[in-house]
Design a protein around this motif. Sequence first.
Motif, PDB file in Angstrom:
ATOM      1  N   ALA A  25     156.815   4.977  82.622  1.00 20.73           N
ATOM      2  CA  ALA A  25     157.298   3.866  83.469  1.00 20.73           C
ATOM      3  C   ALA A  25     158.016   4.422  84.696  1.00 20.73           C
ATOM      4  O   ALA A  25     157.885   3.886  85.792  1.00 20.73           O
ATOM      5  N   HIS A  26     158.740   5.518  84.507  1.00 20.71           N
ATOM      6  CA  HIS A  26     159.434   6.131  85.650  1.00 20.71           C
ATOM      7  C   HIS A  26     158.414   6.708  86.630  1.00 20.71           C
ATOM      8  O   HIS A  26     158.580   6.610  87.835  1.00 20.71           O
ATOM      9  N   VAL A  27     157.356   7.308  86.081  1.00 16.10           N
ATOM     10  CA  VAL A  27     156.306   7.869  86.949  1.00 16.10           C
ATOM     11  C   VAL A  27     155.650   6.734  87.742  1.00 16.10           C
ATOM     12  O   VAL A  27     155.452   6.826  88.948  1.00 16.10           O
ATOM     13  N   LEU A  28     155.368   5.652  87.027  1.00 18.37           N
ATOM     14  CA  LEU A  28     154.714   4.518  87.701  1.00 18.37           C
ATOM     15  C   LEU A  28     155.590   3.924  88.786  1.00 18.37           C
ATOM     16  O   LEU A  28     155.106   3.491  89.823  1.00 18.37           O
ATOM     17  N   LYS A  29     156.875   3.906  88.525  1.00 22.49           N
ATOM     18  CA  LYS A  29     157.804   3.339  89.505  1.00 22.49           C
ATOM     19  C   LYS A  29     157.727   4.140  90.809  1.00 22.49           C
ATOM     20  O   LYS A  29     157.738   3.585  91.900  1.00 22.49           O
ATOM     21  N   ALA A  30     157.603   5.449  90.651  1.00 19.06           N
ATOM     22  CA  ALA A  30     157.544   6.306  91.843  1.00 19.06           C
ATOM     23  C   ALA A  30     156.152   6.308  92.469  1.00 19.06           C
ATOM     24  O   ALA A  30     156.012   6.412  93.679  1.00 19.06           O
ATOM     25  N   ARG A  31     155.124   6.184  91.638  1.00 14.36           N
ATOM     26  CA  ARG A  31     153.758   6.366  92.131  1.00 14.36           C
ATOM     27  C   ARG A  31     152.990   5.058  92.313  1.00 14.36           C
ATOM     28  O   ARG A  31     151.988   5.022  92.985  1.00 14.36           O
ATOM     29  N   ARG A  32     153.369   4.025  91.655  1.00 15.82           N
ATOM     30  CA  ARG A  32     152.682   2.723  91.618  1.00 15.82           C
ATOM     31  C   ARG A  32     151.371   2.784  90.843  1.00 15.82           C
ATOM     32  O   ARG A  32     151.164   2.021  89.937  1.00 15.82           O
ATOM     33  N   THR A  33     150.469   3.698  91.206  1.00 15.65           N
ATOM     34  CA  THR A  33     149.237   3.842  90.419  1.00 15.65           C
ATOM     35  C   THR A  33     148.992   5.331  90.143  1.00 15.65           C
ATOM     36  O   THR A  33     149.522   6.187  90.842  1.00 15.65           O
ATOM     37  N   ARG A  80     153.467  -1.585  67.767  1.00 12.33           N
ATOM     38  CA  ARG A  80     153.770  -2.960  68.180  1.00 12.33           C
ATOM     39  C   ARG A  80     154.521  -3.089  69.509  1.00 12.33           C
ATOM     40  O   ARG A  80     154.816  -4.197  69.928  1.00 12.33           O
ATOM     41  N   ASP A  81     154.873  -1.987  70.126  1.00  7.34           N
ATOM     42  CA  ASP A  81     155.523  -2.117  71.435  1.00  7.34           C
ATOM     43  C   ASP A  81     155.086  -0.987  72.364  1.00  7.34           C
ATOM     44  O   ASP A  81     155.914  -0.353  73.026  1.00  7.34           O
ATOM     45  N   LEU A  82     153.773  -0.737  72.388  1.00  8.57           N
ATOM     46  CA  LEU A  82     153.270   0.307  73.281  1.00  8.57           C
ATOM     47  C   LEU A  82     153.360  -0.189  74.718  1.00  8.57           C
ATOM     48  O   LEU A  82     152.905  -1.299  75.031  1.00  8.57           O
ATOM     49  N   LYS A  83     153.956   0.612  75.560  1.00  7.56           N
ATOM     50  CA  LYS A  83     154.083   0.272  76.990  1.00  7.56           C
ATOM     51  C   LYS A  83     154.499   1.551  77.708  1.00  7.56           C
ATOM     52  O   LYS A  83     154.977   2.509  77.068  1.00  7.56           O
ATOM     53  N   PRO A  84     154.329   1.599  79.021  1.00 11.44           N
ATOM     54  CA  PRO A  84     154.628   2.851  79.734  1.00 11.44           C
ATOM     55  C   PRO A  84     156.042   3.366  79.493  1.00 11.44           C
ATOM     56  O   PRO A  84     156.252   4.565  79.402  1.00 11.44           O
ATOM     57  N   SER A  85     157.029   2.462  79.313  1.00 12.28           N
ATOM     58  CA  SER A  85     158.406   2.957  79.133  1.00 12.28           C
ATOM     59  C   SER A  85     158.608   3.582  77.753  1.00 12.28           C
ATOM     60  O   SER A  85     159.632   4.200  77.505  1.00 12.28           O
ATOM     61  N   ASN A  86     157.641   3.408  76.857  1.00 16.29           N
ATOM     62  CA  ASN A  86     157.762   4.061  75.552  1.00 16.29           C
ATOM     63  C   ASN A  86     156.867   5.289  75.424  1.00 16.29           C
ATOM     64  O   ASN A  86     156.684   5.825  74.350  1.00 16.29           O
ATOM     65  N   LYS A  93     175.468  13.231  79.638  1.00 22.62           N
ATOM     66  CA  LYS A  93     175.404  12.035  80.496  1.00 22.62           C
ATOM     67  C   LYS A  93     174.537  10.927  79.872  1.00 22.62           C
ATOM     68  O   LYS A  93     173.681  11.204  79.022  1.00 22.62           O
ATOM     69  N   LEU A  94     174.797   9.737  80.327  1.00 23.33           N
ATOM     70  CA  LEU A  94     173.988   8.596  79.906  1.00 23.33           C
ATOM     71  C   LEU A  94     172.612   8.716  80.554  1.00 23.33           C
ATOM     72  O   LEU A  94     172.500   8.864  81.772  1.00 23.33           O
ATOM     73  N   ILE A  95     171.568   8.693  79.739  1.00 24.77           N
ATOM     74  CA  ILE A  95     170.209   8.794  80.303  1.00 24.77           C
ATOM     75  C   ILE A  95     169.711   7.410  80.700  1.00 24.77           C
ATOM     76  O   ILE A  95     169.092   7.218  81.729  1.00 24.77           O
ATOM     77  N   GLY A  96     169.977   6.453  79.861  1.00 28.08           N
ATOM     78  CA  GLY A  96     169.501   5.108  80.184  1.00 28.08           C
ATOM     79  C   GLY A  96     169.890   4.122  79.104  1.00 28.08           C
ATOM     80  O   GLY A  96     170.392   4.498  78.036  1.00 28.08           O
ATOM     81  N   LYS A  97     169.661   2.866  79.421  1.00 30.88           N
ATOM     82  CA  LYS A  97     170.006   1.797  78.482  1.00 30.88           C
ATOM     83  C   LYS A  97     168.763   1.015  78.132  1.00 30.88           C
ATOM     84  O   LYS A  97     167.945   0.717  79.006  1.00 30.88           O
ATOM     85  N   GLY A  98     168.647   0.659  76.865  1.00 32.03           N
ATOM     86  CA  GLY A  98     167.585  -0.241  76.461  1.00 32.03           C
ATOM     87  C   GLY A  98     168.202  -1.572  76.084  1.00 32.03           C
ATOM     88  O   GLY A  98     169.408  -1.779  76.257  1.00 32.03           O
ATOM     89  N   ALA A  99     167.387  -2.471  75.561  1.00 38.56           N
ATOM     90  CA  ALA A  99     167.900  -3.778  75.196  1.00 38.56           C
ATOM     91  C   ALA A  99     168.906  -3.669  74.056  1.00 38.56           C
ATOM     92  O   ALA A  99     169.866  -4.429  73.995  1.00 38.56           O
ATOM     93  N   PHE A 100     168.684  -2.730  73.159  1.00 39.24           N
ATOM     94  CA  PHE A 100     169.535  -2.638  71.983  1.00 39.24           C
ATOM     95  C   PHE A 100     170.288  -1.324  71.896  1.00 39.24           C
ATOM     96  O   PHE A 100     171.000  -1.087  70.939  1.00 39.24           O
ATOM     97  N   SER A 101     170.061  -0.454  72.811  1.00 39.84           N
ATOM     98  CA  SER A 101     170.595   0.889  72.625  1.00 39.84           C
ATOM     99  C   SER A 101     170.931   1.547  73.951  1.00 39.84           C
ATOM    100  O   SER A 101     170.518   1.075  75.012  1.00 39.84           O
ATOM    101  N   ARG A 102     171.669   2.632  73.834  1.00 38.21           N
ATOM    102  CA  ARG A 102     171.891   3.488  74.991  1.00 38.21           C
ATOM    103  C   ARG A 102     171.476   4.899  74.600  1.00 38.21           C
ATOM    104  O   ARG A 102     171.513   5.268  73.434  1.00 38.21           O
ATOM    105  N   CYS A 103     171.110   5.652  75.612  1.00 37.88           N
ATOM    106  CA  CYS A 103     170.603   6.985  75.328  1.00 37.88           C
ATOM    107  C   CYS A 103     171.383   8.022  76.138  1.00 37.88           C
ATOM    108  O   CYS A 103     171.588   7.841  77.342  1.00 37.88           O
ATOM    109  N   TYR A 104     171.833   9.053  75.461  1.00 35.80           N
ATOM    110  CA  TYR A 104     172.612  10.112  76.107  1.00 35.80           C
ATOM    111  C   TYR A 104     171.928  11.454  75.906  1.00 35.80           C
ATOM    112  O   TYR A 104     171.207  11.663  74.932  1.00 35.80           O
ATOM    113  N   LYS A 105     172.261  12.355  76.784  1.00 33.13           N
ATOM    114  CA  LYS A 105     171.862  13.741  76.562  1.00 33.13           C
ATOM    115  C   LYS A 105     172.836  14.306  75.532  1.00 33.13           C
ATOM    116  O   LYS A 105     174.014  13.926  75.540  1.00 33.13           O
ATOM    117  N   LEU A 106     172.369  15.188  74.692  1.00 35.97           N
ATOM    118  CA  LEU A 106     173.212  15.692  73.607  1.00 35.97           C
ATOM    119  C   LEU A 106     172.968  17.190  73.446  1.00 35.97           C
ATOM    120  O   LEU A 106     171.823  17.636  73.486  1.00 35.97           O
TER     121      LEU A 106
END
Length: 744
Positions: free
Chosen positions: A232-240, A268-274, A150-163
Amino acid sequence: MNPRLRGRPLCEGTGESTGLRFPRWANPTLSTGPRRRRGRRAVGLSLTPGWGQSSRHSTRALAGSHGRPGPAPPRPHSPIRPASTVGGAQSGDATGGTGRHRATQSPLPLRARAHPAQMESRSQRRRRSRQLVAAFLHDPGSGRVYRRGKLIGKGAFSRCYKLTDMSTSAVFALKVVPRGGAGRLRLRGKVEREIALHSRLRHRNIVAFHGHFADRDHVYMVLEYCSRQSLAHVLKARRTLTEPEVRYYLRGVVSGLRYLHQHRIVHRDLKPSNFFLSQDMEVKIGDLGLAARVGPAGHCHRVLCGTPSFQAPEVVSRHGHSCKSDIWALGCIMYTVLTGTPPFTATPLSEMYQNIRDGHYPEPTHLSPSARNLISRLLAPDPAERPSLDHLLEDDFFTQGFTPERLPPHSCHSPPVFAFPPPLSRLFRKVGQLLLTQCRASCPFTSKEASGPGEEGTEPDHVEPSSEEGAPLCAKSRVHILTLGTRRTELADSKGSLALQVELATRKLRLCLDTGTVAAQDPQGEQRPVLWAPKWVDYSLKYGVGYQLSDGGSGVLFRDGSHMALRPPGGHSGGRGRRRKTPPQACGVRDRDSFRSLVPSHVSYQPDQGTLWTFTLRDVPSPLRAKLAVLRLFACYMQRRVREEGTVSMPVTPASPDLSLLGVVADSRALLLLFSNGTLQVSFRTSQTQLVLSGEGEGFLLTLWEPGGPSTGVSYSLDALQSHGCTPTVQQHLRQGLRLLQSV
Ligand SMILES: Nc1ncnc2c1ncn2[C@@H]1O[C@H](COP(=O)(O)OP(=O)(O)OP(=O)(O)O)[C@@H](O)[C@H]1O
């Protein structure tokens, strides 16, 4: 800038020009162009060979995608290997070949293919566009055949699948980057760089790179599958997140980042979603799409790239990235996960950039002082002032707070509750390591670590039977001084001093014993509120003795003779430190129910007898945070035990802030606690009996808690004892107490 793009990585400046376009499928609103669309449509509607279908089709598919004689050859210097796409694809791109070739196979009338937009609804088109990657993929380099999931998610330049690897059933994440599109050359360069960098990395806190291959339309990266998605997914559910969780995640991130920096790579692109999370909640740095090697001067190209709100001042000012720019991002991330919003969010972008340059962000006043202090160190506008990764872990935020060894998976959607046993001893050990370095020489005698009353063991959660009560005194029942308060010579005889209290307590015990009469049964008792310690924890070998008072407060007499207590609301403050009405911060070890019942209004600290400081929980100075951590661990543990055992105490006037435990002595049968207000408590290990002498003069009381008796205990006045006498058992208990006291 469009605020919706604020969370997206931005890449502009020399070397990497601005405005990388999104691939067409990543943005359905962008036109894909008539020719291409027709080709896809035709392929999509054609009959494509399935896994195990006709060998002719399969062979064609294996020979090369898109019906060509073979896969497109890679560029000579390209790290991208061509792939074969095995039949069964749901996508024409992967199986059928070009639009022209496939059109010949299509059973559909030309009319239908000429006007596909009229034939399909938007959702059908979207569904079709999601199916662009073949269902089965063959990596010619390794010979492996994979099944796309299944498709796990989409980024700006890519898509990610389970394999899934068909031969081993191992599960991976497949990152698929399109090779086509207007910005393909730039995108290709980006992907090549990502592969070149990422494929050489091996670290438990970096998403593992297992391989890569390509076909005409896509580049495929086989990555470690992180089943719990990202922070980022954890933060979305928990906020803090709570501070212990933040310490846990940051430790992992720092470990991975140290490895990157050692290899002269800046992310150069550290953020919760990474920050990806594995099945067992281990954090892994991923998405090295913007990562770059630093030059000899420690800087990368002077490019503006990364996620705008996490960009460092030097990046915004076009001075280029360095390792310290990643450290700045850690500050932004720490702020974001603790407060729920990034530190820099203002619109327009120019204003946000100005705030970034000035290091100007809303002060997160509700965070602990150590968290605020670390954030401000990380968000220092001057890169040279930011701590290195090693210094970061030495910050008070890490060294003086509890860090869980593991996080439970449910912490992805609800705050974790950290249980004490069985990992209690490990936690204590960790917190105590620091504490021990602060403690002075140990006491002349040390005991086994025990908890009580009525419990004895190597750890507070470990219970061992003790020797029979009433056994003759022998070498084994030697008295040990577990901890004693620090004496200040000039105060040796003042009220509350150890010497004076020992003398007074001895006198009280003698008074009870001197009643002379041996009664057949106890005199008429009454139930009176008594301030005593229904629970105590003897960890004197390492830290000290903790106790829980019947007013809800708790304290620790540390090995170095200092004393710290959490005072419940309603007590008098009266100390010399500051006192503010502040809600308590998260307990180092969070047992929410027990913590709610603790709700300390302030912390009192006595470095020695005669000196008292009081603080709100948040104002406890850094050097005392290790002691506070131990106190909280003890307090949460004892609260829980009290609750589990259903110990009942009568409401009692809260202790004064200067109440402290002066000394603890024990032998194999009993443990004696002597408090600065003159209260003497003797806890008998086997019989579970508690004896407390409290008050003075008219208010003097002997209170007994015996198995089978009222849980609130029975109190006797000195008058009652003198007129009626004591039973032999009580006399024996009193004598035992006297013996222990004389050892102090
Ligand atoms: N190794 C992985 N394991 C599990 N899920 C992953 C993995 N890598 C990426 N994902 C998920 O796939 C989705 C797309 O990830 P990708 O890295 O391609 O883009 P992104 O980081 O979300 O966006 P951008 O590229 O714009 O920064 C995300 O939802 C991410 O959580």
